[in-house]
Structures are given as C-alpha cells and as structure tokens.
Scaffold this motif. Structure first.
Motif, PDB file in Angstrom:
ATOM      1  N   ARG A 105      -4.805   5.416  -2.931  1.00  0.00           N
ATOM      2  CA  ARG A 105      -4.836   6.645  -3.464  1.00  0.00           C
ATOM      3  C   ARG A 105      -5.332   6.962  -5.057  1.00  0.00           C
ATOM      4  O   ARG A 105      -4.800   6.239  -5.804  1.00  0.00           O
ATOM      5  N   GLN A 106      -6.425   7.484  -5.188  1.00  0.00           N
ATOM      6  CA  GLN A 106      -6.980   7.628  -6.300  1.00  0.00           C
ATOM      7  C   GLN A 106      -7.544   6.351  -7.155  1.00  0.00           C
ATOM      8  O   GLN A 106      -7.514   5.966  -8.182  1.00  0.00           O
ATOM      9  N   ALA A 107      -7.958   5.442  -6.236  1.00  0.00           N
ATOM     10  CA  ALA A 107      -8.107   3.881  -6.534  1.00  0.00           C
ATOM     11  C   ALA A 107      -9.483   3.960  -7.223  1.00  0.00           C
ATOM     12  O   ALA A 107     -10.494   4.907  -6.808  1.00  0.00           O
ATOM     13  N   SER A 108      -9.842   3.341  -8.059  1.00  0.00           N
ATOM     14  CA  SER A 108     -10.923   3.024  -8.831  1.00  0.00           C
ATOM     15  C   SER A 108     -11.896   2.374  -7.837  1.00  0.00           C
ATOM     16  O   SER A 108     -11.487   1.842  -7.133  1.00  0.00           O
ATOM     17  N   SER A 109     -13.237   2.535  -8.143  1.00  0.00           N
ATOM     18  CA  SER A 109     -14.215   1.808  -7.321  1.00  0.00           C
ATOM     19  C   SER A 109     -14.108   0.495  -7.378  1.00  0.00           C
ATOM     20  O   SER A 109     -14.800  -0.308  -6.410  1.00  0.00           O
ATOM     21  N   GLU A 110     -13.578  -0.151  -8.169  1.00  0.00           N
ATOM     22  CA  GLU A 110     -13.623  -1.662  -8.368  1.00  0.00           C
ATOM     23  C   GLU A 110     -12.392  -2.335  -7.754  1.00  0.00           C
ATOM     24  O   GLU A 110     -12.431  -3.435  -7.711  1.00  0.00           O
ATOM     25  N   ARG A 111     -11.562  -1.532  -7.776  1.00  0.00           N
ATOM     26  CA  ARG A 111     -10.214  -1.985  -7.263  1.00  0.00           C
ATOM     27  C   ARG A 111     -10.229  -2.618  -5.697  1.00  0.00           C
ATOM     28  O   ARG A 111     -10.838  -1.731  -4.757  1.00  0.00           O
ATOM     29  N   MET A 112      -9.906  -3.635  -5.161  1.00  0.00           N
ATOM     30  CA  MET A 112      -9.673  -4.289  -4.176  1.00  0.00           C
ATOM     31  C   MET A 112      -8.779  -3.769  -3.347  1.00  0.00           C
ATOM     32  O   MET A 112      -7.279  -3.843  -3.717  1.00  0.00           O
ATOM     33  N   LEU A 113      -8.780  -3.249  -2.066  1.00  0.00           N
ATOM     34  CA  LEU A 113      -7.898  -2.604  -1.245  1.00  0.00           C
ATOM     35  C   LEU A 113      -7.655  -3.427   0.177  1.00  0.00           C
ATOM     36  O   LEU A 113      -8.330  -4.173   0.416  1.00  0.00           O
ATOM     37  N   GLY A 114      -6.440  -3.056   0.691  1.00  0.00           N
ATOM     38  CA  GLY A 114      -6.285  -3.605   2.041  1.00  0.00           C
ATOM     39  C   GLY A 114      -4.984  -4.449   2.144  1.00  0.00           C
ATOM     40  O   GLY A 114      -4.375  -4.865   3.243  1.00  0.00           O
ATOM     41  N   SER A 115      -4.454  -4.559   0.845  1.00  0.00           N
ATOM     42  CA  SER A 115      -3.043  -5.398   1.183  1.00  0.00           C
ATOM     43  C   SER A 115      -1.940  -4.497   0.701  1.00  0.00           C
ATOM     44  O   SER A 115      -0.643  -4.983   0.992  1.00  0.00           O
ATOM     45  N   GLY A 116      -2.229  -3.233   0.651  1.00  0.00           N
ATOM     46  CA  GLY A 116      -0.734  -2.473   0.479  1.00  0.00           C
ATOM     47  C   GLY A 116      -0.069  -1.972   1.357  1.00  0.00           C
ATOM     48  O   GLY A 116      -0.622  -1.914   2.759  1.00  0.00           O
ATOM     49  N   GLY A 117       1.093  -1.436   1.269  1.00  0.00           N
ATOM     50  CA  GLY A 117       2.172  -0.972   2.342  1.00  0.00           C
ATOM     51  C   GLY A 117       3.322  -0.481   1.854  1.00  0.00           C
ATOM     52  O   GLY A 117       3.608  -0.558   0.682  1.00  0.00           O
ATOM     53  N   PRO A 118       4.171   0.017   2.966  1.00  0.00           N
ATOM     54  CA  PRO A 118       5.541   0.631   2.462  1.00  0.00           C
ATOM     55  C   PRO A 118       6.443  -0.487   2.089  1.00  0.00           C
ATOM     56  O   PRO A 118       7.726  -0.041   1.866  1.00  0.00           O
ATOM     57  N   GLY A 119       6.273  -1.672   2.170  1.00  0.00           N
ATOM     58  CA  GLY A 119       7.270  -2.627   1.889  1.00  0.00           C
ATOM     59  C   GLY A 119       7.836  -3.206   3.324  1.00  0.00           C
ATOM     60  O   GLY A 119       9.121  -3.995   2.935  1.00  0.00           O
ATOM     61  N   TYR A 120       7.645  -2.998   4.421  1.00  0.00           N
ATOM     62  CA  TYR A 120       8.083  -3.519   5.513  1.00  0.00           C
ATOM     63  C   TYR A 120       6.908  -3.657   6.439  1.00  0.00           C
ATOM     64  O   TYR A 120       5.915  -3.112   6.595  1.00  0.00           O
ATOM     65  N   THR A 121       7.148  -4.383   7.562  1.00  0.00           N
ATOM     66  CA  THR A 121       6.444  -4.636   8.896  1.00  0.00           C
ATOM     67  C   THR A 121       7.101  -3.814  10.052  1.00  0.00           C
ATOM     68  O   THR A 121       8.222  -3.836   9.968  1.00  0.00           O
ATOM     69  N   ILE A 122       6.199  -3.845  10.968  1.00  0.00           N
ATOM     70  CA  ILE A 122       6.876  -3.505  12.343  1.00  0.00           C
ATOM     71  C   ILE A 122       6.580  -4.398  13.335  1.00  0.00           C
ATOM     72  O   ILE A 122       5.377  -5.050  13.520  1.00  0.00           O
ATOM     73  N   PRO A 123       7.728  -4.623  14.085  1.00  0.00           N
ATOM     74  CA  PRO A 123       7.484  -5.717  15.247  1.00  0.00           C
ATOM     75  C   PRO A 123       6.336  -5.271  16.261  1.00  0.00           C
ATOM     76  O   PRO A 123       6.328  -4.153  16.510  1.00  0.00           O
ATOM     77  N   ALA A 124       5.739  -6.285  16.666  1.00  0.00           N
ATOM     78  CA  ALA A 124       4.582  -6.052  17.406  1.00  0.00           C
ATOM     79  C   ALA A 124       5.095  -5.571  18.868  1.00  0.00           C
ATOM     80  O   ALA A 124       6.194  -5.692  19.352  1.00  0.00           O
ATOM     81  N   LYS A 137       2.819 -11.605  14.954  1.00  0.00           N
ATOM     82  CA  LYS A 137       1.813 -10.660  14.995  1.00  0.00           C
ATOM     83  C   LYS A 137       2.336  -9.170  14.542  1.00  0.00           C
ATOM     84  O   LYS A 137       2.084  -8.228  15.231  1.00  0.00           O
ATOM     85  N   GLU A 138       3.292  -9.211  13.467  1.00  0.00           N
ATOM     86  CA  GLU A 138       4.037  -7.926  13.027  1.00  0.00           C
ATOM     87  C   GLU A 138       2.901  -7.041  12.472  1.00  0.00           C
ATOM     88  O   GLU A 138       2.083  -7.537  11.746  1.00  0.00           O
ATOM     89  N   SER A 139       2.880  -5.691  12.720  1.00  0.00           N
ATOM     90  CA  SER A 139       2.099  -4.766  12.278  1.00  0.00           C
ATOM     91  C   SER A 139       2.399  -4.406  10.684  1.00  0.00           C
ATOM     92  O   SER A 139       3.348  -4.485  10.443  1.00  0.00           O
ATOM     93  N   SER A 140       1.270  -4.086  10.052  1.00  0.00           N
ATOM     94  CA  SER A 140       1.524  -3.431   8.781  1.00  0.00           C
ATOM     95  C   SER A 140       2.366  -2.157   8.931  1.00  0.00           C
ATOM     96  O   SER A 140       2.292  -1.474   9.819  1.00  0.00           O
ATOM     97  N   GLY A 141       3.113  -1.690   8.093  1.00  0.00           N
ATOM     98  CA  GLY A 141       3.972  -0.542   7.982  1.00  0.00           C
ATOM     99  C   GLY A 141       3.243   0.616   7.966  1.00  0.00           C
ATOM    100  O   GLY A 141       3.941   1.736   8.472  1.00  0.00           O
TER     101      GLY A 141
END
Length: 272
Positions: A84-103, A130-134
């Motif tokens: 959200r409103q990330a600068s063009s230089e910021r690396m993305l892909g590791s964020g989440g709500p702080g939990y995972t979901i069982p596969a 193989k738990e999913s990103s939240g």
C-alpha cells in the motif's frame, strides 16, 4: 381454475427460492482495478481460506494494495499489506496479517487451471506443512500443454514424488544415519540406504505413478494452467468473469522482482 393458479404461484415461489439459494451457495467477490473488474467465486471445499478471505475483504484489508508480482504465462499475485503506497524501490512479497492458514489442499479435485485463485506461501524448507499466507494470493494464467508435455510432466512429478518419499524416510532415520556416519560405518550406511530404497519402491508401487485426471488433462490442454503447482498450494476459488482483465494484468511491463512498472491497485468487495 383458482386451484390451478394457486399451484402455479406456489411453483413460482419455490422456483425463485431455489434460484436465490443457489446464488447463496457460494461467496463471490469483486476485485476492481483500473484495467477492469474480476469476479471470483470462493470454494466451499476450503472453508478456512474462504472465511479468512471474506473477513479481510469486509475489513477493507485489500483496498489500495497492489498486484506486486506479475509473471506472464504464470500468475498475478497481490495481497501484501506492505504494498500500500509502496515506493518503487521497496521490495515486496513478505508482508501479511501476522498469521498463516493451515493448508487445505483438495487435490486432485481442485487444481491449477487458468483462472483459479490460490494462496501464496513460503517454501517447504521453512514451511513443511505448506501453510498459506494469511493474505497473499495469486490468480493463475499459465500455459496450454500438449498431451506429450503432460506425459513428460507426469514422469518428472513421479520422480520428484519418489525422491520426496525417500527423503521423508531418511529423515525418520536421521539419528541412525548420523551415528553411522560418526562411526564411519560405510557398510551400515549402504545397508540402511538399500532398506530405504526398498521401502520407497514399496510405497511407490502402492501409490502408483503421478497421473493427471481427465479433468486436469481437459483443462491443461484447452484453457491451460500451471500443473507443476498442483498439490503444493491451496486453491480456494476461481475467476468466473473478467479473465480478460487477468490477461491484461499479466501482460503489463514489469521491472525488478517482477513488479509492474506502473502500479496496479485493487479494491475488493463482497458481491451481495
């Protein structure tokens, strides 16, 4: 005559009720972008993922997030809150709500045909269950495969499965293997290896080789998809309208880390 009209009215009411209940059998969401809208049906076979997605959508979690990773003929991915409103230089892909979901891998019934919605996740080395990103998800685009390529892929997947079975058996004997190595007992190691190979073959004989179902073959040879992801990630929905929009997104110019050079922002809402 009145009885006939009464029966007709009752039939119409029952028909309308059945139509309404049919519409409510699944939850539908709308992903709005400047390139168009994508209507997605969420599967009931994956209730944990469905309910989590619905909660996040109702909370407005996805509004303003980007499709931050786009790979042509593979998939489009979004749902990272850091986008959200990330600068063009910021690396993305590791964020989440702080939990995972069982596969909830319902394979082979649910597979990676073009247009399915699936949950992103971390790799097996740090996520063996193989738990999913939240929150992060992807929509498959993929390729169309010939029968010959599918047969070749079946052979490759069978070999991978055989290696995985052997590695799992070896992991169960890890302490024994380490002790044999410590003692430099090559004969003992070879004997154990032969035993594990024999057990692996027994399991493979019982399970049989990897083979795509008729439904998979039909999909992968017509609309396409990403069959090598089958059984590895949770598939929890599919695009029912707006697949051409997905194609538009997958065709955009991308830069570092497969991020579109021009931001593609989403808004997501429940279709009532």
């Amino acid at each position: 005559m009145k009885k006939g009209i009464g029966k007709l009215i009752i039939c119409l009411i029952v028909f309308c009720m059945s139509c309404t209940s049919g519409d409510k059998e699944h939850v539908y969401v709308l992903i709005e972008t400047e390139l168009g809208d994508i209507k997605v049906k969420l599967y009931n076979e994956t209730p944990l993922h469905r309910d989590n997605f619905v909660k996040l959508v109702k909370d407005g979690y996805y509004d303003g997030l980007l499709f931050h990773r786009v790979i042509k003929d593979f998939m489009i991915q979004g749902g990272d809150p850091d986008s959200r409103q990330a600068s063009s230089e910021r690396m993305l892909g590791s964020g989440g709500p702080g939990y995972t979901i069982p596969a909830e891998i319902v394979y082979p019934a649910l597979f990676h045909k073009k247009g399915v919605l699936a949950a992103a996740r971390q790799g097996d080395e740090v996520n063996p269950h193989k738990e999913s990103s939240g929150s992060q998800f992807y929509i498959v685009t993929g390729n169309i495969y010939s029968e010959g390529k599918l047969k070749g892929m079946e052979q490759q997947l069978t070999q991978i499965k055989e290696r995985n079975v052997f590695n799992c058996l070896a992991a169960e004997h890890r302490k024994e293997i380490m002790q044999l190595r410590k003692n430099r007992d090559q004969e003992g190691l070879m004997s154990l290896q032969d035993t594990l190979i024999s057990k692996t073959r027994e399991i493979m004989m019982e399970d049989g080789p990897v083979m795509f179902t008729p439904e998979q073959r039909e999909a992968y040879t017509t609309v396409g998809g990403t069959p090598h992801l089958d059984g590895e990630y949770t598939v929890f929905g599919e695009v029912v309208e707006g697949l051409e929009v997905v194609d538009k997104i997958q065709a955009v110019t991308t830069g570092k880390a497969d991020r579109p050079k021009k931001d593609i922002t989403m808004r997501v809402k429940i279709i009532e």
